[in-house]
Design a protein around this motif. Sequence first.
Motif, PDB file in Angstrom:
ATOM      1  N   GLY A   1      46.456  18.660  29.549  1.00 28.33           N
ATOM      2  CA  GLY A   1      46.367  19.387  28.297  1.00 28.33           C
ATOM      3  C   GLY A   1      44.959  19.566  27.680  1.00 28.33           C
ATOM      4  N   TYR A   2      44.490  20.615  27.592  1.00 26.67           N
ATOM      5  CA  TYR A   2      43.160  20.671  27.139  1.00 26.67           C
ATOM      6  C   TYR A   2      43.167  21.476  25.787  1.00 26.67           C
ATOM      7  N   ALA A   3      44.196  21.185  24.943  1.00 29.18           N
ATOM      8  CA  ALA A   3      44.300  21.835  23.628  1.00 29.18           C
ATOM      9  C   ALA A   3      43.727  20.945  22.568  1.00 29.18           C
ATOM     10  N   MET A   4      43.081  21.439  21.705  1.00 26.84           N
ATOM     11  CA  MET A   4      42.475  20.689  20.479  1.00 26.84           C
ATOM     12  C   MET A   4      43.226  20.944  19.133  1.00 26.84           C
ATOM     13  N   ASP A   5      43.215  20.059  18.362  1.00 26.20           N
ATOM     14  CA  ASP A   5      43.775  20.431  16.865  1.00 26.20           C
ATOM     15  C   ASP A   5      42.502  20.690  16.146  1.00 26.20           C
ATOM     16  N   ASN A   6      42.386  22.061  15.389  1.00 25.61           N
ATOM     17  CA  ASN A   6      41.227  22.502  14.743  1.00 25.61           C
ATOM     18  C   ASN A   6      41.489  22.225  13.386  1.00 25.61           C
ATOM     19  N   GLY A   7      42.356  21.535  12.949  1.00 24.23           N
ATOM     20  CA  GLY A   7      42.778  21.418  11.557  1.00 24.23           C
ATOM     21  C   GLY A   7      41.653  20.683  10.467  1.00 24.23           C
TER      22      GLY A   7
ATOM     23  N   TYR B   1      37.762  14.763  25.790  1.00 22.89           N
ATOM     24  CA  TYR B   1      39.287  14.571  26.044  1.00 22.89           C
ATOM     25  C   TYR B   1      39.792  14.396  27.314  1.00 22.89           C
ATOM     26  N   ALA B   2      38.864  14.834  28.276  1.00 18.70           N
ATOM     27  CA  ALA B   2      39.445  14.970  29.743  1.00 18.70           C
ATOM     28  C   ALA B   2      40.381  13.917  30.321  1.00 18.70           C
ATOM     29  N   HIS B   3      40.240  12.619  29.711  1.00 16.23           N
ATOM     30  CA  HIS B   3      41.025  11.536  30.230  1.00 16.23           C
ATOM     31  C   HIS B   3      42.230  11.580  29.484  1.00 16.23           C
TER      32      HIS B   3
ATOM     33  N   ARG C   1      48.844  23.775  32.496  1.00 12.87           N
ATOM     34  CA  ARG C   1      48.820  23.230  31.160  1.00 12.87           C
ATOM     35  C   ARG C   1      47.822  24.238  30.015  1.00 12.87           C
ATOM     36  N   PRO C   2      48.312  23.975  28.986  1.00 15.33           N
ATOM     37  CA  PRO C   2      47.607  24.946  27.856  1.00 15.33           C
ATOM     38  C   PRO C   2      46.347  24.204  27.575  1.00 15.33           C
ATOM     39  N   ALA C   3      45.233  25.031  27.232  1.00 15.85           N
ATOM     40  CA  ALA C   3      44.013  24.694  26.799  1.00 15.85           C
ATOM     41  C   ALA C   3      43.356  25.756  25.443  1.00 15.85           C
ATOM     42  N   SER C   4      42.416  25.178  24.809  1.00 18.10           N
ATOM     43  CA  SER C   4      41.858  25.802  23.604  1.00 18.10           C
ATOM     44  C   SER C   4      40.624  26.628  24.385  1.00 18.10           C
TER      45      SER C   4
ATOM     46  N   PRO D   1      49.876  16.381  23.516  1.00 19.26           N
ATOM     47  CA  PRO D   1      49.646  17.537  22.472  1.00 19.26           C
ATOM     48  C   PRO D   1      48.139  17.906  22.075  1.00 19.26           C
ATOM     49  N   PRO D   2      47.933  18.999  21.233  1.00 17.91           N
ATOM     50  CA  PRO D   2      46.541  19.063  20.933  1.00 17.91           C
ATOM     51  C   PRO D   2      45.758  17.825  20.358  1.00 17.91           C
TER      52      PRO D   2
END
Length: 296
Positions: free
Chosen positions: A256-262, A101-103, A194-197, A107-108
Amino acid sequence: MSEMCVIGGSRYFGRRLIENLRDAGTAVTVVNRGSAPAPEGVTHLRADRDDEDALRRVLGDRHFDAVIDQVCYTPVQAAVALRVFAGRTTRYVMTSTVEVYAHLDGPPHAEDAVDPAAWPVATDLPWDDPAFLDANYGEGKRQAEAVFTRDAAFGFVGVRTAHVLGGADFTGRLAHYVRRIRAGLPVIVHDDPRPASFIHEPEIARFLAWAARADFTGPVNAASHGTLDVRHLCAAIGETVYAVGADTSPFSFDRGYAMDNGRATALGFRFSHIADWLPSVVQEALAGEERTCAPA
């Protein structure tokens, strides 16, 4: 008894993964170049995963319930593995990365933000050049996922792991903060970090073993609940000095390096929260620095 093959896995959470599988009663075969001994109680085969003929020879007529590939970084490596393991397994789990997702920013990221089925593949790029590979780490992982996804030789899962903290971390990223904060030195960050996971080292090992035994396919994010930016990370370690400069610290991100773990949560994996394990990881890092700095 189930039989699984782990490619790589000689260090960090890969080693813990092998031990977890073994201790759960799985017959584990480890394939790597032999740079480090495999844990006791597993079958250790030595081969360079880039050498297709050598890989076929060392595997012989072995078959596996699942393969977990810890060290696939390029579409060329994925193509070799696809040919070698077709007919040997019905399930293939590749350890991918949040760097796919680096590019992106925002949001997550959910898994559909990067669709490997539609991602272009270029096997003619200089993937064997270490400098090129290092500069294109996320792209290599995206294209590797794409190669596996477009072939139906086996059920494929791309585990997109968050930044891993804890354990025998050879990257030295968390140690960077510990050293500077202990010495009273500034921690260089972006203007707007920025936030990250993140995920705990034992948890990603447990997740990979769980994914290998499950029946879903496709990309899946693996991240503890919650996010951190570099300021929260520094606060967990101790008081620091903030400054802006050229050499920003390794967990200071300008996107942002946040991921959705849903998806993984809905599939039944129970993630911890970052706050549950971060203090213990910081204590591990502090203890490691104290051992390093102790007089001989």
